[in-house]
Write a protein that holds these residues in place. Structure first.
Motif, PDB file in Angstrom:
ATOM      1  N   LEU A   1       0.840  -1.197   0.000  1.00  0.00           N
ATOM      2  CA  LEU A   1       0.000   0.000   0.000  1.00  0.00           C
ATOM      3  C   LEU A   1       0.873   1.243   0.000  1.00  0.00           C
ATOM      4  CD1 LEU A   1      -2.719   1.447   0.120  1.00  0.00           C
ATOM      5  CD2 LEU A   1      -2.704   1.087   2.610  1.00  0.00           C
ATOM      6  N   LEU A   2       1.932   1.240   0.794  1.00  0.00           N
ATOM      7  CA  LEU A   2       2.868   2.362   0.782  1.00  0.00           C
ATOM      8  C   LEU A   2       3.399   2.593  -0.624  1.00  0.00           C
ATOM      9  CD1 LEU A   2       4.713   4.492   2.146  1.00  0.00           C
ATOM     10  CD2 LEU A   2       6.359   2.639   2.496  1.00  0.00           C
ATOM     11  N   HIS A   3       3.802   1.533  -1.304  1.00  0.00           N
ATOM     12  CA  HIS A   3       4.338   1.678  -2.663  1.00  0.00           C
ATOM     13  C   HIS A   3       3.265   2.193  -3.630  1.00  0.00           C
ATOM     14  CE1 HIS A   3       8.388   0.340  -1.975  1.00  0.00           C
ATOM     15  NE2 HIS A   3       7.918  -0.672  -1.265  1.00  0.00           N
ATOM     16  N   ALA A   4       2.032   1.784  -3.455  1.00  0.00           N
ATOM     17  CA  ALA A   4       0.945   2.296  -4.299  1.00  0.00           C
ATOM     18  C   ALA A   4       0.784   3.804  -4.080  1.00  0.00           C
ATOM     19  CB  ALA A   4      -0.361   1.559  -3.993  1.00  0.00           C
ATOM     20  N   CYS A   5       0.878   4.241  -2.825  1.00  0.00           N
ATOM     21  CA  CYS A   5       0.782   5.678  -2.522  1.00  0.00           C
ATOM     22  C   CYS A   5       1.954   6.438  -3.144  1.00  0.00           C
ATOM     23  CB  CYS A   5       0.748   5.904  -1.009  1.00  0.00           C
ATOM     24  SG  CYS A   5      -0.744   5.290  -0.196  1.00  0.00           S
ATOM     25  N   LEU A   6       3.147   5.894  -3.027  1.00  0.00           N
ATOM     26  CA  LEU A   6       4.325   6.540  -3.619  1.00  0.00           C
ATOM     27  C   LEU A   6       4.225   6.586  -5.139  1.00  0.00           C
ATOM     28  CD1 LEU A   6       7.129   4.988  -1.377  1.00  0.00           C
ATOM     29  CD2 LEU A   6       6.219   7.326  -1.275  1.00  0.00           C
ATOM     30  N   ASP A   7       3.662   5.540  -5.743  1.00  0.00           N
ATOM     31  CA  ASP A   7       3.460   5.534  -7.198  1.00  0.00           C
ATOM     32  C   ASP A   7       2.501   6.648  -7.609  1.00  0.00           C
ATOM     33  OD1 ASP A   7       5.140   3.337  -7.463  1.00  0.00           O
ATOM     34  OD2 ASP A   7       3.495   1.888  -7.697  1.00  0.00           O
ATOM     35  N   ILE A   8       1.429   6.845  -6.846  1.00  0.00           N
ATOM     36  CA  ILE A   8       0.477   7.908  -7.150  1.00  0.00           C
ATOM     37  C   ILE A   8       1.161   9.260  -7.040  1.00  0.00           C
ATOM     38  CG2 ILE A   8      -1.583   9.099  -6.268  1.00  0.00           C
ATOM     39  CD1 ILE A   8      -2.725   6.230  -5.713  1.00  0.00           C
ATOM     40  N   GLU A   9       1.927   9.468  -5.989  1.00  0.00           N
ATOM     41  CA  GLU A   9       2.669  10.730  -5.851  1.00  0.00           C
ATOM     42  C   GLU A   9       3.559  10.970  -7.078  1.00  0.00           C
ATOM     43  OE1 GLU A   9       3.330  10.972  -1.006  1.00  0.00           O
ATOM     44  OE2 GLU A   9       5.027  10.522  -2.298  1.00  0.00           O
ATOM     45  N   ARG A  10       4.338   9.966  -7.436  1.00  0.00           N
ATOM     46  CA  ARG A  10       5.252  10.094  -8.570  1.00  0.00           C
ATOM     47  C   ARG A  10       4.487  10.358  -9.870  1.00  0.00           C
ATOM     48  NH1 ARG A  10       6.831   5.124  -9.196  1.00  0.00           N
ATOM     49  NH2 ARG A  10       5.361   4.930 -10.894  1.00  0.00           N
ATOM     50  N   ASP A  11       3.406   9.600 -10.096  1.00  0.00           N
ATOM     51  CA  ASP A  11       2.630   9.755 -11.322  1.00  0.00           C
ATOM     52  C   ASP A  11       1.956  11.123 -11.403  1.00  0.00           C
ATOM     53  OD1 ASP A  11       3.414   7.209 -11.982  1.00  0.00           O
ATOM     54  OD2 ASP A  11       1.473   6.281 -11.511  1.00  0.00           O
ATOM     55  N   MET A  12       1.710  11.738 -10.253  1.00  0.00           N
ATOM     56  CA  MET A  12       1.116  13.076 -10.234  1.00  0.00           C
ATOM     57  C   MET A  12       2.176  14.177 -10.338  1.00  0.00           C
ATOM     58  SD  MET A  12      -2.016  12.723  -7.503  1.00  0.00           S
ATOM     59  CE  MET A  12      -2.423  14.469  -7.630  1.00  0.00           C
ATOM     60  N   GLY A  13       3.452  13.794 -10.380  1.00  0.00           N
ATOM     61  CA  GLY A  13       4.510  14.771 -10.600  1.00  0.00           C
ATOM     62  C   GLY A  13       5.307  15.169  -9.377  1.00  0.00           C
ATOM     63  N   ARG A  14       5.126  14.465  -8.268  1.00  0.00           N
ATOM     64  CA  ARG A  14       5.891  14.814  -7.072  1.00  0.00           C
ATOM     65  C   ARG A  14       7.360  14.480  -7.276  1.00  0.00           C
ATOM     66  NH1 ARG A  14       5.537  13.554  -0.728  1.00  0.00           N
ATOM     67  NH2 ARG A  14       7.418  14.720  -0.205  1.00  0.00           N
TER      68      ARG A  14
END
Length: 144
Positions: free
Chosen positions: A70-83
């Protein structure tokens, strides 16, 4: 199915829209279903204070992912949104933190549950209390 609680924040770009987009992306994930979300609150920056105010919120999700996944899914969303991580506590387009996962307590090099600093941060606890006061209380009790 396990329940996890997330803290979301943003303070550059269009923070309210970015929070909404992160919620949409979480809910679209095949293994995550958003079941509750708090209102968005505005708070002063924490840690590094010479930056714009933050928009913060909390969300509850049901997931069959293990905590680290779940942590990795959250980090993927951050990255995909441009963080892009430039500095600790610095400005950000989006931040999605895993605060608690059921009543799991763990301390690894990659993930600490409940979140190590959640009990010190009103911008995490206030929205969390809105959707799960018992979880906020449990996090505080873990630090006693």
């Amino acid at each position: 199915m396990p329940t996890a609680w997330l803290s979301l924040g943003a303070n550059i770009g269009d923070p309210a829209e970015q929070l909404s987009e992160a919620i949409r992306r979480l809910d679209k994930h095949a293994n995550i279903r958003v079941t509750a979300q708090s209102r968005v609150i505005r708070t002063k920056a924490w840690g590094k204070t010479d930056q714009p105010d933050f928009a913060n919120m909390a969300a509850a999700v049901e997931t069959d992912l293990l905590p680290i996944d779940l942590l990795h899914a959250c980090l993927d969303i951050e990255r995909d949104m441009g963080r892009v991580r430039h500095e600790v506590w610095g400005p950000r387009l989006i931040d999605v933190d895993l605060i608690a996962y059921d009543r799991v307590e763990m301390d690894t090099t990659k993930l600490i549950l409940p979140h190590r600093f959640a009990h010190e941060r009103d911008f995490v606890l206030d929205p969390l209390r809105e959707i799960s006061p018992e979880t906020a209380d449990w996090i505080i009790q873990r630090q006693d």
